[in-house]
Design a protein around this motif. Sequence first.
Motif: not given
Lengths: 211, 211, 211, 211
Positions: C129-130, C133, C68, C79-80, C126, C86, C70, C82-83
Motif C-alpha cells: 500500500l505504501l 502511494i 481508509f 493518503k500518505l 501494508m 495509522d 479514500w 492517513d497511512f
Amino acid sequence: MDDTRQRLLNAAGQTFAEKGFEATTIREICRLADANIAAVNYHFGEKEQLYIEAVKQAHCHRGEMPQFDWTDETPPERKLEDFLRDMMSMMVDDESPSWHIELMMREMARPTAACTELVRSFIGPMFDLLNQIIAEILPVGTPAGVRHLHAFSIVGQCLLYRYHRPVGRLLIDEGEFRSLWNVDKLTRHITDFSLAALRSAARTSDAEAAP
Amino acid sequence: MDDTRQRLLNAAGQTFAEKGFEATTIREICRLADANIAAVNYHFGEKEQLYIEAVKQAHCHRGEMPQFDWTDETPPERKLEDFLRDMMSMMVDDESPSWHIELMMREMARPTAACTELVRSFIGPMFDLLNQIIAEILPVGTPAGVRHLHAFSIVGQCLLYRYHRPVGRLLIDEGEFRSLWNVDKLTRHITDFSLAALRSAARTSDAEAAP
Amino acid sequence: MDDTRQRLLNAAGQTFAEKGFEATTIREICRLADANIAAVNYHFGEKEQLYIEAVKQAHCHRGEMPQFDWTDETPPERKLEDFLRDMMSMMVDDESPSWHIELMMREMARPTAACTELVRSFIGPMFDLLNQIIAEILPVGTPAGVRHLHAFSIVGQCLLYRYHRPVGRLLIDEGEFRSLWNVDKLTRHITDFSLAALRSAARTSDAEAAP
Amino acid sequence: MDDTRQRLLNAAGQTFAEKGFEATTIREICRLADANIAAVNYHFGEKEQLYIEAVKQAHCHRGEMPQFDWTDETPPERKLEDFLRDMMSMMVDDESPSWHIELMMREMARPTAACTELVRSFIGPMFDLLNQIIAEILPVGTPAGVRHLHAFSIVGQCLLYRYHRPVGRLLIDEGEFRSLWNVDKLTRHITDFSLAALRSAARTSDAEAAP
DNA sequence: AATGAATGAGCCTTCATTCAT
DNA sequence: GATGAATGAAGGCTCATTCAT
C-alpha cells in the motif's frame, strides 16, 4: 498417587534426622525414596518446606500424646513414674533408629519454622501434663513459676541422656555405660531423684506457710 | 607471621559457633579474618582441621578450669552451689555472645574429632569435680555408678537452660522467661533441688546400710 | 470447550509480548490463563507452536488491515498522511498496553517461524500500500527498487519511535520527551519530512528524464 | 593473568550478541572461552555482570567515536554523508560478524543496566554530532525539538536496515535484496532523502521567518 | 610465606515435556 | 477431553580445594 510424596517424607525424615538440614542433599533423599530429583520441588516447592513437613509428620507418627491408664485414685508419684518411663523410652532407644524422635530432638535444639508447630501439638501438652503432676505433689497455691522450675529440672535430667549420649560414653567406661543407658534404671533413678526434691520442696513450702 | 593464623582461628570459632560446621563457608571466615581465601588451606590443610583447632582454642581461652577458693572446711553444700553458679554462668550469658562456650556446646551435642580432646581437658575434669562433691554428700562407699547418676541429674538440669532456651521461650510467657533465665535464680533452684535429692538419697542409703 | 484454548492464547500473547519467547515459561502462561500445566502441550503440542498461534492471533485481532475512506480523487499526500497516522498510532500507544502490536514488533525484530505468516497477511500488504502511494508521487516509470528505498526510509522513521523509545528517553529530557512522543506531532513531522524528500526526488527524476 | 577474563568477555559478547541474554548459558560461554564453569562467577560474580561488562567492552572496542577529517570549510552536506556512511557501515556488515555492534543493537532495543553507560559514551555523542550537522543546514534559531525530530528521522532510516533485515528479505526478492543491502547505495539514498527534507524544511522556515 | 587464579564437583531449583489415568 | 503426577535435562551458582607464582 500419594505414594511418592509419602516415600519422600519418610526418606527426608530419616536423612534429616541423621545428618541435619544443611548436610542433607535432596539428591540423597530422592535416591533413598527412589524418586526423581524434581519430585521434591513438585510436591514441596523447596527443600525447607520438605523439612518442615517431615518434622510435622515425625511427631504425628509418634501418636501425638502417650495414653496412660490413670484414674482419679492414681497417686501422683505413680503418674510421675509413668510419665518419666514414657519420656525415657524416647530418649533411650537402642533397638530402633526412630528417626521420628531424633528429628524432634534436632528441632528442639536448633529450632526452625517447624518448631512452633511442634511445641503447639506435642511439647506443650507434655509440659502441661508434667506440670499438672507436679501441682498434685507441691502444696496447693504454689506459683506457676516455681512449678515450671521443677518441670524444667525433671525434663533436663531426661534430655541429657539423648543429647549427650556420646559425651556420656566418653565419661564412663563401657561396662558402666551399657548397664546405665537403660530405660528401667534411668526411669527409677530420675523418679527417685525428682520425687525426693519435690517432697522436700513441699515440706519447706508448708513450713513457711504454717509457722 | 602468626597473626593471620590467629585471626583465622578467632573468625572460625565465631562463625562455627553461630552457624555450625556445615553452614559455615571458608570464604566467610576468610572475609571476617581479612585473610586470603587460600589461607585456611595453607595454615590448616582443610576445613575440618580448622574447626578442630578452633574448638581446642575455645576451651583453652575459657581458662581450662574454674578456680574456687575452697578450703578443707568448706562444706560440700557450698561447693555444690559454687560449682552450679559457675556452670550456670556458662549456660546463661545474656551479655556476651561468648562463642567459646557456644562452640563447646555444639561439640558436645554433635561430637566430632575435636570432642575427645574437649572431654579430656575440660568436661572430664568438671565431671570428676562434681563427683567429688557428690561423694562428700552421699555416704562413704556409695558405688561410682550411683554417684554418676546423680552427677548426670545435676548436669542435665543445667544444660537444659542453654540447649532448649528457644523452646523454653515458647513454653512460658515472656515476663516469666525474663525473670527465670537468670543465673542467680536458676543456681539457687538447681542447688536446692539437687541438694534435697542428694540428702534424701543419703538417708535412704544409710537406712539400708544400717537396719 | 474452546474456552481454555482461547484463554491460553490470550495469556500467551500477553506474556510473550512482555518478556519474549525465552523468558516466558509455560507455567506462567497457564497460571495467568487459569489452566492446567499440561494444557499447553495438549492444545498446541509444544511451546513454540503456542507462540506461533499467539502471533497469528495478534495481527488478526488488529483487523488485518486498516480501512481508509479514500476515493479516486484523494490526493496521494493525503493518503500518505492517513497511512502514517495509522502507523504511528501503532507505534505510540500510551493508553493501552496493546500486546497485539508489541508481539508483532518483537517478531519483526527477531523473526521466528511465525514471521512468514505475519509478512504475508499484514506487513506485506501494508508495504504494498505504501509503495502504491509512493508511486503516485514519484514519476511514472520509477523503478521498483527506488520506490522500495523510499518506502524503507518512511517506515524506518516510524519504527524508531517504538523500538528505541527507551533510548530516546535517555537522549532528550523528560519534558521534551513527553511533548514529542505523540501521534499527532510525529505524524505531521514524518509526513512533512517524507513528502519533501519524495517531491525532491520527483523533480530530480523529471529533470533527468527530460533534458 | 587476565587472559581468562578477556577470553570470557570475548566469548560472552559473541554469544550474547547471537542469542540474547536469556538464551545464552554460561556453560556455553565457558566452553567457547575454554574456561572452567566457575570462572564466570570468580571474575564477574554473576551472569548479568558479565553481560554488562561485555556490552561496555563492545563499544570500547569499536573505538568510542569515529574520526572524520573535517575542516572548517567542510560543507554540512559532506559531513552528513560521511556520518551516514559510518552509520551504515555499522548497520550493513556482510563480511564481518561484528558482534560488538550486534550487542549494542540488542541493548538499544531491550535496554538493561548496561544501556545508560552505552548512551553516555557512544550513542549520546553520536546523536549530538548529528544534531550539530543538522544545525548547520537548518536556519539559525531552529528550536532543539525540531532538530531532534530531524535527527530521529535520519537515524530511523539507518537502523531499519539492521533491525529489520530479515523482514526486508521477505518483502523484496533476493536479487533486489542483494543489490540494495549495500553500504554505498544505502548511504547515497539516505543522504539524498534526508538532505532534500532538510533543505525543504530550511526553505519553509525561512519563508515563515521573512514574509 | 603467602596469594590471586583457577578447578571440578556438586548444590538447589526450574524447565518443557510426557505419562497414566 | 483434560489433568495431576512425574520425568530428565539443564539452568545459574557456590563450594572446598589446588595450582603457579
